[in-house]
Design a protein around this motif. Structure first.
Motif, PDB file in Angstrom:
ATOM      1  N   CYS A  47      12.903  -0.018 -76.968  1.00  0.00           N
ATOM      2  CA  CYS A  47      13.240   0.975 -75.943  1.00  0.00           C
ATOM      3  C   CYS A  47      12.687   0.619 -74.562  1.00  0.00           C
ATOM      4  CB  CYS A  47      12.727   2.356 -76.358  1.00  0.00           C
ATOM      5  SG  CYS A  47      13.587   3.071 -77.778  1.00  0.00           S
ATOM      6  N   LEU A  48      11.870  -0.430 -74.472  1.00  0.00           N
ATOM      7  CA  LEU A  48      11.306  -0.815 -73.182  1.00  0.00           C
ATOM      8  C   LEU A  48      12.405  -1.299 -72.243  1.00  0.00           C
ATOM      9  CD1 LEU A  48       8.029  -2.742 -74.155  1.00  0.00           C
ATOM     10  CD2 LEU A  48       8.249  -0.391 -73.339  1.00  0.00           C
ATOM     11  N   GLU A  49      12.217  -1.015 -70.952  1.00  0.00           N
ATOM     12  CA  GLU A  49      13.161  -1.446 -69.931  1.00  0.00           C
ATOM     13  C   GLU A  49      12.633  -2.724 -69.285  1.00  0.00           C
ATOM     14  OE1 GLU A  49      16.090  -2.249 -67.770  1.00  0.00           O
ATOM     15  OE2 GLU A  49      16.254  -0.410 -68.979  1.00  0.00           O
ATOM     16  N   PHE A  50      13.376  -3.800 -69.398  1.00  0.00           N
ATOM     17  CA  PHE A  50      12.963  -5.085 -68.840  1.00  0.00           C
ATOM     18  C   PHE A  50      13.720  -5.454 -67.570  1.00  0.00           C
ATOM     19  CE2 PHE A  50      11.872  -5.449 -73.363  1.00  0.00           C
ATOM     20  CZ  PHE A  50      10.539  -5.827 -73.263  1.00  0.00           C
ATOM     21  N   GLY A  51      14.659  -4.665 -67.166  1.00  0.00           N
ATOM     22  CA  GLY A  51      15.431  -4.979 -65.971  1.00  0.00           C
ATOM     23  C   GLY A  51      16.735  -5.666 -66.322  1.00  0.00           C
ATOM     24  N   SER A  52      17.762  -5.374 -65.548  1.00  0.00           N
ATOM     25  CA  SER A  52      19.096  -5.887 -65.854  1.00  0.00           C
ATOM     26  C   SER A  52      19.213  -7.393 -65.697  1.00  0.00           C
ATOM     27  CB  SER A  52      20.133  -5.201 -64.955  1.00  0.00           C
ATOM     28  OG  SER A  52      19.823  -5.417 -63.582  1.00  0.00           O
TER      29      SER A  52
ATOM     30  N   LYS B 146      17.119 -11.174 -72.624  1.00  0.00           N
ATOM     31  CA  LYS B 146      16.293 -10.819 -73.779  1.00  0.00           C
ATOM     32  C   LYS B 146      16.726 -11.667 -74.976  1.00  0.00           C
ATOM     33  CE  LYS B 146      17.326  -6.445 -73.770  1.00  0.00           C
ATOM     34  NZ  LYS B 146      17.294  -4.995 -74.093  1.00  0.00           N
TER      35      LYS B 146
ATOM     36  N   GLN C 223      16.903  -9.608 -66.536  1.00  0.00           N
ATOM     37  CA  GLN C 223      16.071 -10.335 -67.498  1.00  0.00           C
ATOM     38  C   GLN C 223      16.829 -10.540 -68.798  1.00  0.00           C
ATOM     39  OE1 GLN C 223      12.122  -8.707 -68.479  1.00  0.00           O
ATOM     40  NE2 GLN C 223      11.380 -10.762 -68.130  1.00  0.00           N
TER      41      GLN C 223
ATOM     42  N   SER D 109      20.397  -3.620 -79.612  1.00  0.00           N
ATOM     43  CA  SER D 109      19.686  -3.201 -78.402  1.00  0.00           C
ATOM     44  C   SER D 109      19.826  -4.197 -77.259  1.00  0.00           C
ATOM     45  CB  SER D 109      18.195  -2.993 -78.715  1.00  0.00           C
ATOM     46  OG  SER D 109      18.018  -1.971 -79.679  1.00  0.00           O
TER      47      SER D 109
END
Length: 244
Positions: free
Chosen positions: A158-163, A167, A165, A212
């Motif tokens: 659920c963490l937001e890493f930025g659009s 994953k 980045q 996710s």
């Protein structure tokens, strides 16, 4: 030139005071003297040239010059690492600091060992930050790697890493996809790597990551230990991003 850590709050316009640990190392271990020149870093990117003015339990220095804090590099790396047993995680924190990882996020998954109580978690976090400081001194790195507190697998997803980045989850069952293919030729976007604990990810956890927005890749046919996979993956990504 010898380099020491100084707390940002202990620095004024023209002088600084070292804490007792750094002062002990300067006075008792290295036996430096008044008038000698040293370097100071504060973990935020700033580098100071300083002169020793007063010896004691807390050494006082005068500041001769200051390098402005460095801006964060493009193409940075975040590592999400499943908790490992024994001293493996401490070893990995040290090596990731040396390799320039910007952010280190430990997490517990289905095959992780039991979670520690709050007191032991705080102690472990303090130990890891001490490892980061020592690794920065050894490697010449000026900015601390950010070490997050442990999260569970659901919280991690659920963490937001930025659009911008990318994953990437390393999973031994991933097919026909490599790190080089996942990174491509874009060297400006940041990369977030996820690597499981000793037992790896379950099929269900891998599917949750995929749902996710994580891209599955493999490091090849050989089965690597978790800490070996992490160091290898970070080094490969650094190379692909033109950082080493």
């Amino acid at each position: 030139m010898r380099r020491f850590f100084v707390l940002p709050g202990s620095v004024t316009d023209d002088h600084a005071i070292l804490d007792q640990e750094e002062s002990h190392h300067l006075v008792r271990v290295l036996r430096l003297q008044r008038g000698e020149t040293v370097e100071l870093f504060d973990g935020t990117g700033a580098l100071y040239n300083a002169r020793i003015e007063q010896l004691g339990k807390q050494v006082e220095v005068s500041l001769k010059s200051r390098q402005q804090p460095l801006e964060g590099n493009q193409g940075g790396v975040t590592l999400c690492q499943g908790e490992l047993k024994g001293g493996k995680m401490d070893f990995l924190v040290e090596k990731c600091t040396e390799l320039g990882v910007e952010r280190f996020i430990p997490f517990s998954a289905g095959r992780s060992q039991g979670r520690l109580d709050d007191k032991r978690l705080r102690q472990r976090q303090q130990r890891r930050m001490s490892i980061v400081k020592k690794a920065c001194k050894q490697s010449g790195r000026l900015r601390f790697m950010r070490v997050a507190e442990e999260v569970n697998y659901g919280e991690l997803l659920c963490l937001e890493f930025g659009s911008s980045q990318r994953k990437i989850i390393l999973w031994e069952k991933a097919e026909d996809s490599t790190l080089a293919e996942a990174i491509g030729k874009d060297r400006e976007s940041s990369v977030c790597l996820m690597i499981g604990p000793e037992g790896g990810f379950s099929d269900d956890e891998a599917e949750q990551a995929l749902a996710s927005g994580w891209q599955q890749v493999s490091l090849g046919d050989q089965i690597l230990r978790a800490e070996t996979a992490a160091i290898s993956a970070v080094a490969i990504v650094n190379h692909l991003l033109g950082r080493m």
